[in-house]
Design a protein around this motif. Structure first.
Motif, PDB file in Angstrom:
ATOM      1  N   GLN A 159     -14.087  64.967  96.983  1.00 33.47           N
ATOM      2  CA  GLN A 159     -14.991  63.216  96.200  1.00 33.47           C
ATOM      3  C   GLN A 159     -15.160  64.173  95.163  1.00 33.47           C
ATOM      4  N   ALA A 160     -16.445  64.774  95.186  1.00 35.76           N
ATOM      5  CA  ALA A 160     -16.316  66.013  94.306  1.00 35.76           C
ATOM      6  C   ALA A 160     -15.166  66.753  92.965  1.00 35.76           C
ATOM      7  N   TYR A 161     -14.053  66.622  93.548  1.00 33.10           N
ATOM      8  CA  TYR A 161     -12.699  67.026  92.718  1.00 33.10           C
ATOM      9  C   TYR A 161     -12.088  66.072  92.362  1.00 33.10           C
ATOM     10  N   SER A 197       2.707  63.428  80.720  1.00 37.27           N
ATOM     11  CA  SER A 197       1.393  62.858  81.179  1.00 37.27           C
ATOM     12  C   SER A 197       1.200  63.660  82.906  1.00 37.27           C
ATOM     13  N   VAL A 198       1.959  64.261  83.102  1.00 38.59           N
ATOM     14  CA  VAL A 198       2.033  65.460  84.459  1.00 38.59           C
ATOM     15  C   VAL A 198       1.538  66.877  83.467  1.00 38.59           C
ATOM     16  N   MET A 199       1.527  67.297  82.891  1.00 38.69           N
ATOM     17  CA  MET A 199       0.600  68.082  82.307  1.00 38.69           C
ATOM     18  C   MET A 199      -0.970  67.214  82.093  1.00 38.69           C
ATOM     19  N   MET A 200      -0.871  66.228  81.567  1.00 40.84           N
ATOM     20  CA  MET A 200      -2.046  66.120  81.021  1.00 40.84           C
ATOM     21  C   MET A 200      -2.962  65.712  82.405  1.00 40.84           C
ATOM     22  N   GLU A 201      -2.474  65.710  83.125  1.00 42.99           N
ATOM     23  CA  GLU A 201      -3.293  65.227  84.959  1.00 42.99           C
ATOM     24  C   GLU A 201      -3.116  67.123  85.304  1.00 42.99           C
ATOM     25  N   LEU A 202      -2.768  67.738  85.463  1.00 44.97           N
ATOM     26  CA  LEU A 202      -3.043  69.246  86.593  1.00 44.97           C
ATOM     27  C   LEU A 202      -3.752  69.576  85.605  1.00 44.97           C
ATOM     28  N   GLN A 203      -3.765  69.239  84.076  1.00 41.88           N
ATOM     29  CA  GLN A 203      -5.281  70.006  82.971  1.00 41.88           C
ATOM     30  C   GLN A 203      -6.396  69.863  83.675  1.00 41.88           C
ATOM     31  N   ALA A 204      -6.563  67.956  83.718  1.00 42.37           N
ATOM     32  CA  ALA A 204      -7.476  68.098  84.448  1.00 42.37           C
ATOM     33  C   ALA A 204      -7.967  68.255  85.665  1.00 42.37           C
ATOM     34  N   ASP A 205      -6.978  68.193  86.476  1.00 37.84           N
ATOM     35  CA  ASP A 205      -6.776  69.158  87.958  1.00 37.84           C
ATOM     36  C   ASP A 205      -7.294  70.795  87.756  1.00 37.84           C
ATOM     37  N   CYS A 206      -7.092  71.521  86.633  1.00 35.49           N
ATOM     38  CA  CYS A 206      -7.763  73.017  86.638  1.00 35.49           C
ATOM     39  C   CYS A 206      -8.899  72.847  86.119  1.00 35.49           C
ATOM     40  N   PHE A 207      -9.161  71.494  85.288  1.00 33.42           N
ATOM     41  CA  PHE A 207     -10.664  71.116  85.197  1.00 33.42           C
ATOM     42  C   PHE A 207     -11.426  71.403  85.759  1.00 33.42           C
ATOM     43  N   SER A 208     -11.126  70.114  86.527  1.00 31.26           N
ATOM     44  CA  SER A 208     -11.959  70.234  88.211  1.00 31.26           C
ATOM     45  C   SER A 208     -12.144  72.196  88.771  1.00 31.26           C
ATOM     46  N   LEU A 231      -8.401  71.338  98.051  1.00 33.22           N
ATOM     47  CA  LEU A 231      -7.096  71.931  97.803  1.00 33.22           C
ATOM     48  C   LEU A 231      -6.588  70.506  98.777  1.00 33.22           C
ATOM     49  N   ASN A 232      -7.193  70.054  99.502  1.00 30.63           N
ATOM     50  CA  ASN A 232      -6.222  69.315 100.301  1.00 30.63           C
ATOM     51  C   ASN A 232      -6.161  67.601 100.116  1.00 30.63           C
ATOM     52  N   ALA A 233      -7.380  67.617  99.221  1.00 34.44           N
ATOM     53  CA  ALA A 233      -7.069  66.374  98.581  1.00 34.44           C
ATOM     54  C   ALA A 233      -6.039  66.665  97.021  1.00 34.44           C
ATOM     55  N   ALA A 234      -5.779  67.727  96.915  1.00 34.82           N
ATOM     56  CA  ALA A 234      -5.433  67.635  95.627  1.00 34.82           C
ATOM     57  C   ALA A 234      -3.909  67.626  95.694  1.00 34.82           C
ATOM     58  N   SER A 235      -3.650  68.228  97.133  1.00 38.86           N
ATOM     59  CA  SER A 235      -2.328  68.166  97.798  1.00 38.86           C
ATOM     60  C   SER A 235      -1.714  66.871  98.446  1.00 38.86           C
ATOM     61  N   ALA A 236      -3.177  65.776  98.984  1.00 36.48           N
ATOM     62  CA  ALA A 236      -3.354  64.831  99.053  1.00 36.48           C
ATOM     63  C   ALA A 236      -2.439  63.708  98.277  1.00 36.48           C
ATOM     64  N   ILE A 237      -3.219  64.113  97.572  1.00 36.07           N
ATOM     65  CA  ILE A 237      -2.486  62.419  96.198  1.00 36.07           C
ATOM     66  C   ILE A 237      -1.276  63.236  95.386  1.00 36.07           C
ATOM     67  N   GLY A 238      -0.668  64.439  95.420  1.00 33.37           N
ATOM     68  CA  GLY A 238       0.621  64.935  94.694  1.00 33.37           C
ATOM     69  C   GLY A 238       2.088  63.403  94.810  1.00 33.37           C
ATOM     70  N   ASP A 239       1.942  63.115  93.830  1.00 33.37           N
ATOM     71  CA  ASP A 239       3.054  62.129  93.294  1.00 33.37           C
ATOM     72  C   ASP A 239       4.363  61.681  94.863  1.00 33.37           C
ATOM     73  N   SER A 259       3.136  67.039  91.922  1.00 36.00           N
ATOM     74  CA  SER A 259       3.313  67.184  93.117  1.00 36.00           C
ATOM     75  C   SER A 259       2.400  68.060  93.944  1.00 36.00           C
ATOM     76  N   SER A 260       1.913  67.785  95.320  1.00 40.61           N
ATOM     77  CA  SER A 260       1.149  68.512  95.857  1.00 40.61           C
ATOM     78  C   SER A 260       1.177  69.724  95.129  1.00 40.61           C
ATOM     79  N   ALA A 261       2.603  70.175  95.476  1.00 46.61           N
ATOM     80  CA  ALA A 261       2.501  72.151  95.204  1.00 46.61           C
ATOM     81  C   ALA A 261       1.265  72.021  93.625  1.00 46.61           C
ATOM     82  N   GLN A 262       2.023  71.631  92.654  1.00 48.14           N
ATOM     83  CA  GLN A 262       1.489  71.144  91.554  1.00 48.14           C
ATOM     84  C   GLN A 262      -0.148  70.961  91.039  1.00 48.14           C
ATOM     85  N   ARG A 263      -0.238  70.111  91.420  1.00 51.05           N
ATOM     86  CA  ARG A 263      -1.863  69.951  92.038  1.00 51.05           C
ATOM     87  C   ARG A 263      -2.905  70.769  92.944  1.00 51.05           C
ATOM     88  N   VAL A 264      -2.376  71.650  93.238  1.00 49.02           N
ATOM     89  CA  VAL A 264      -3.224  72.597  93.930  1.00 49.02           C
ATOM     90  C   VAL A 264      -3.058  73.724  93.381  1.00 49.02           C
TER      91      VAL A 264
END
Ligand SMILES: [Zn+2]
Length: 287
Positions: A159-161, A197-208, A231-239, A259-264
């Motif tokens: 949830q925090a992620y 959009s993917v680059m933006m989202e992955l950057q937000a994941d990285c900031f997290s 990590l599990n959450a990042a993977s679960a919500i991959g496109d 993708s899940s792998a990218q988000r993780v």
């Protein structure tokens, strides 16, 4: 996560159980009108982080205003959210100070069912989102149940992620990244628009991940198992995972979040390094 008895942010706006003025009610819009509002919002950089069922879910939005209950319900969860938000404030105030800038903290709006934002009306089906026009993160706490039951992402750190990811979009807005990307997106093909959009989202994941690194370094928030939950959450919500689940096949060109792998991967990059500069997904050799 160690969160009890920690500072809670004052920047919480609790609109749970509040009904939306009749004139603004979603019922006044046709279903398609709502979809248009949501889609326009997405182009403008609102982030329905986790579109629970992709577009089909948005075509049958839940407009019930009662979904996650009365004001006062979920108060432990509310306290938790307020602590996570406070932790993001501490980390980003410091990170901006190091960049010679001033961080303006966002407001987090708790709502139930449907909400009106400067980016338009939204139902909780769109998932948590950030609106750059009012600098607010919108969250229906019932999303956390969905995260657990529908995506199998359980645990407080999952949830925090998600909260830290939304705050990541606020950081992108303050740094002017969102504006640049939106301008670029208006000039390119739909598939390139999705790549941005993917680059933006992955950057937000990285900031997290950067947030988790710094909050743990300063205030030891992490407990055993937390990283795995994130990590599990990042993977679960991959496109790819969501597409496979909702439509049975994967269309990489249609990815908007990665993708899940990218988000993780990007969550980990931020987590291990702790410096926001590492999150340059736009110039990375690989995503
Ligand atoms: Zn996002």
């Amino acid at each position: 996560m160690r969160w009890r008895d920690r500072r809670q942010s004052d920047n919480i706006e609790d609109r749970r159980g509040m009904s939306i003025p009749r004139s603004a009610k979603i019922g006044g819009l046709s279903g398609l009108g709502l979809v248009a509002v949501v889609l326009i919002g997405m182009f403008l950089g609102i982030d329905p982080t986790v579109l629970l069922e992709g577009v089909p879910e948005m075509q049958t939005p839940s407009v019930s205003v009662q979904r996650s209950g009365r004001p006062g319900a979920n108060d432990e969860l509310r306290d938790f959210v307020a602590v996570v938000l406070a932790e993001t404030e501490d980390v980003w105030h410091e990170a901006f100070r190091k960049m010679g800038r001033t961080y303006q903290a966002p407001t987090l709006v708790l709502y139930s069912g449907a909400v009106e934002s400067a980016c338009g009306m939204a139902g909780s089906a769109v998932g948590p989102f950030y609106c750059p026009y009012d600098h607010k993160v919108y969250l229906d706490l019932s999303f956390f149940e969905d995260l657990q039951t529908r995506f199998g992402a359980s645990g407080d750190f999952a949830q925090a992620y998600v909260i830290a990811h939304e705050v990541g979009h606020h950081v992108q807005t303050l740094l002017g990244i969102s504006k640049k990307v939106n301008e670029l997106q208006s000039r390119v093909s739909p598939s390139d628009r999705n790549k941005l959009s993917v680059m933006m989202e992955l950057q937000a994941d990285c900031f997290s991940g950067v947030w988790a690194h710094q909050a743990d370094k300063s205030r030891q928030i992490l407990e055993a198992g937390d990283i795995e939950e994130g990590l599990n959450a990042a993977s679960a919500i991959g496109d790819d995972r969501i597409q496979r689940k909702t439509q049975g096949y994967v269309v990489p060109d249609a990815f908007t979040h990665g993708s899940s792998a990218q988000r993780v991967r990007w969550f980990k990059v931020g987590l291990e390094d702790g410096n926001p500069q590492i999150c340059d997904t736009f110039n990375a050799a690989r995503l």
